[in-house]
Design an enzyme around this catalytic site. Structure first.
Site, PDB file in Angstrom:
ATOM      1  N   THR A 248     -10.493  -7.077  -5.314  1.00  0.00           N
ATOM      2  CA  THR A 248     -11.815  -7.041  -5.940  1.00  0.00           C
ATOM      3  C   THR A 248     -12.461  -5.678  -5.749  1.00  0.00           C
ATOM      4  O   THR A 248     -13.338  -5.293  -6.530  1.00  0.00           O
ATOM      5  CB  THR A 248     -12.723  -8.129  -5.340  1.00  0.00           C
ATOM      6  OG1 THR A 248     -12.684  -8.049  -3.902  1.00  0.00           O
ATOM      7  CG2 THR A 248     -12.262  -9.517  -5.769  1.00  0.00           C
TER       8      THR A 248
ATOM      9  N   GLU B 210       1.160 -13.437  12.301  1.00  0.00           N
ATOM     10  CA  GLU B 210       1.578 -12.220  12.997  1.00  0.00           C
ATOM     11  C   GLU B 210       1.457 -11.065  12.010  1.00  0.00           C
ATOM     12  O   GLU B 210       1.699 -11.243  10.807  1.00  0.00           O
ATOM     13  CB  GLU B 210       3.028 -12.349  13.471  1.00  0.00           C
ATOM     14  CG  GLU B 210       3.275 -13.479  14.442  1.00  0.00           C
ATOM     15  CD  GLU B 210       2.689 -13.218  15.816  1.00  0.00           C
ATOM     16  OE1 GLU B 210       2.658 -12.030  16.232  1.00  0.00           O
ATOM     17  OE2 GLU B 210       2.257 -14.181  16.481  1.00  0.00           O
TER      18      GLU B 210
ATOM     19  N   ARG C 164      -5.253  -1.991   8.776  1.00  0.00           N
ATOM     20  CA  ARG C 164      -6.376  -2.881   8.485  1.00  0.00           C
ATOM     21  C   ARG C 164      -5.898  -3.921   7.479  1.00  0.00           C
ATOM     22  O   ARG C 164      -4.905  -3.714   6.774  1.00  0.00           O
ATOM     23  CB  ARG C 164      -7.581  -2.107   7.939  1.00  0.00           C
ATOM     24  CG  ARG C 164      -7.291  -1.311   6.685  1.00  0.00           C
ATOM     25  CD  ARG C 164      -8.546  -0.537   6.223  1.00  0.00           C
ATOM     26  NE  ARG C 164      -8.267   0.232   5.028  1.00  0.00           N
ATOM     27  CZ  ARG C 164      -7.772   1.471   5.022  1.00  0.00           C
ATOM     28  NH1 ARG C 164      -7.511   2.074   6.166  1.00  0.00           N
ATOM     29  NH2 ARG C 164      -7.545   2.106   3.885  1.00  0.00           N
ATOM     30  N   ILE C 165      -6.645  -5.032   7.386  1.00  0.00           N
ATOM     31  CA  ILE C 165      -6.200  -6.142   6.546  1.00  0.00           C
ATOM     32  C   ILE C 165      -6.854  -6.126   5.172  1.00  0.00           C
ATOM     33  O   ILE C 165      -6.442  -6.877   4.282  1.00  0.00           O
ATOM     34  CB  ILE C 165      -6.435  -7.494   7.231  1.00  0.00           C
ATOM     35  CG1 ILE C 165      -7.918  -7.711   7.558  1.00  0.00           C
ATOM     36  CG2 ILE C 165      -5.603  -7.576   8.503  1.00  0.00           C
ATOM     37  CD1 ILE C 165      -8.185  -9.086   8.157  1.00  0.00           C
ATOM     38  N   SER C 166      -7.874  -5.304   4.967  1.00  0.00           N
ATOM     39  CA  SER C 166      -8.443  -5.057   3.641  1.00  0.00           C
ATOM     40  C   SER C 166      -8.785  -6.324   2.863  1.00  0.00           C
ATOM     41  O   SER C 166      -8.458  -6.455   1.700  1.00  0.00           O
ATOM     42  CB  SER C 166      -7.489  -4.161   2.812  1.00  0.00           C
ATOM     43  OG  SER C 166      -7.421  -2.875   3.379  1.00  0.00           O
TER      44      SER C 166
ATOM     45  N   ASN D 116     -10.732  -2.814  -5.890  1.00  0.00           N
ATOM     46  CA  ASN D 116      -9.985  -1.807  -6.646  1.00  0.00           C
ATOM     47  C   ASN D 116     -10.650  -1.417  -7.963  1.00  0.00           C
ATOM     48  O   ASN D 116     -10.276  -0.403  -8.569  1.00  0.00           O
ATOM     49  CB  ASN D 116      -8.559  -2.278  -6.916  1.00  0.00           C
ATOM     50  CG  ASN D 116      -7.662  -2.236  -5.705  1.00  0.00           C
ATOM     51  OD1 ASN D 116      -6.672  -2.959  -5.628  1.00  0.00           O
ATOM     52  ND2 ASN D 116      -7.996  -1.412  -4.712  1.00  0.00           N
TER      53      ASN D 116
ATOM     54  N   ASP E  35       0.836  -1.203   0.000  1.00  0.00           N
ATOM     55  CA  ASP E  35       0.000   0.000   0.000  1.00  0.00           C
ATOM     56  C   ASP E  35       0.870   1.253   0.000  1.00  0.00           C
ATOM     57  O   ASP E  35       1.987   1.253   0.525  1.00  0.00           O
ATOM     58  CB  ASP E  35      -0.901  -0.016   1.235  1.00  0.00           C
ATOM     59  CG  ASP E  35      -2.038   0.979   1.136  1.00  0.00           C
ATOM     60  OD1 ASP E  35      -2.392   1.383   0.011  1.00  0.00           O
ATOM     61  OD2 ASP E  35      -2.575   1.369   2.188  1.00  0.00           O
TER      62      ASP E  35
ATOM     63  N   GLY F  59       0.080   5.353  -4.533  1.00  0.00           N
ATOM     64  CA  GLY F  59      -0.534   6.603  -4.962  1.00  0.00           C
ATOM     65  C   GLY F  59      -0.055   7.793  -4.154  1.00  0.00           C
ATOM     66  O   GLY F  59       0.276   8.853  -4.706  1.00  0.00           O
ATOM     67  N   ARG F  60      -0.010   7.630  -2.841  1.00  0.00           N
ATOM     68  CA  ARG F  60       0.439   8.721  -1.976  1.00  0.00           C
ATOM     69  C   ARG F  60       1.911   9.040  -2.212  1.00  0.00           C
ATOM     70  O   ARG F  60       2.324  10.198  -2.162  1.00  0.00           O
ATOM     71  CB  ARG F  60       0.206   8.346  -0.505  1.00  0.00           C
ATOM     72  CG  ARG F  60      -1.213   8.624  -0.028  1.00  0.00           C
ATOM     73  CD  ARG F  60      -1.459   8.034   1.327  1.00  0.00           C
ATOM     74  NE  ARG F  60      -1.690   6.593   1.235  1.00  0.00           N
ATOM     75  CZ  ARG F  60      -1.706   5.775   2.280  1.00  0.00           C
ATOM     76  NH1 ARG F  60      -1.443   6.245   3.489  1.00  0.00           N
ATOM     77  NH2 ARG F  60      -1.937   4.490   2.121  1.00  0.00           N
TER      78      ARG F  60
END
Length: 245
Positions: free
Chosen positions: A69, A210, A197-199, A71, A23, A26-27
């Protein structure tokens, strides 16, 4: 590959299977005044360094989250750019991955992917199938809930066809229908970019994993940082529901 029967049997020295939610592309690009796709291209280049670092760290399996899915909700320009990037990445990296002995597989639902991309994916899997180096799994159009739903449909069909008795369905049954059925469950899941978060990633498989949520944006993630996280994993006391005596 046989799956681990008991997660407590895994080595305490380091993770055998690392999964990464890549992740922050984009940023990373926007912070440099560039379009988001510039960051995705930078992130794709980072994958090679991480794959190459795995053998020295004892990591046998690496799973990366390339496209979820969810995205598809992004702009058409970004989605089209990502699909083009995937095609170019696979075409460009196939020879190098094979030369390094990497075994590549894809997980996710291929229905919405274009025919050319699917052809490239099939070719990469076929050419590297017999390799015994790092097992690289790329999650493309993947979602954990979608995977479980697809697996459950296949399981239900086998019950309807008389191939499986309902009373024989237990916690060992569903994993045989998942996209990851030939892989051991992940030991360590890393998410870059500061999000915690695990998204919807490897929901079933990560029950005993872990987690490391780090601030580094994916294009800045390095082999040294991976090594640090693997060392941190090795220092953890993993009891899997039991207590020390």
């Amino acid at each position: 590959m046989p799956k681990d029967k008991d997660p407590s049997d895994r080595t305490a020295h380091g993770p055998r299977h690392v999964a990464i939610i890549m992740d922050g592309n984009g940023r990373w690009a926007q912070a440099r005044g560039r379009p988001r796709l510039f960051g995705h291209h930078a992130g794709a280049r980072r994958v090679r360094e991480v794959v190459e670092a795995c053998p020295d760290l004892g990591v046998e399996y690496l799973t990366i989250f390339a496209f979820s899915t969810e995205n598809w909700k992004r702009t058409q320009v970004e989605v089209a750019g990502l699909m083009s990037l995937f095609r170019r990445y696979i075409a460009r990296e196939t020879r190098a991955l094979h030369a390094r002995g990497v075994c590549v597989r894809f997980i996710g639902d291929r229905v919405r992917l274009d025919a050319k991309l699917i052809e490239l994916m099939d070719t990469l899997e076929e050419q590297t199938r017999g390799n015994t180096g790092v097992h690289l799994t790329i999650a493309l159009n993947y979602g954990g809930r979608d995977e479980v739903a697809r697996a459950t449909r296949r399981l239900a069909q086998d019950v309807a066809d008389g191939k499986l008795r309902p009373e024989d369905v237990d916690v060992e049954t569903l994993p045989r229908y998942l996209d990851t059925r030939v892989l051991p469950d992940p030991d360590l899941v890393i998410r870059t970019s500061g999000e915690a978060r695990i998204s919807n990633f490897l929901l079933w498989q990560s029950a005993y994993a872990e987690y490391e949520f780090i601030d580094t944006l994916w294009p800045d993630f390095t082999a040294d940082e991976l090594a640090r996280l693997c060392r941190s994993y090795g220092a953890r006391d993993r009891r899997f529901g039991s207590v020390k005596t």
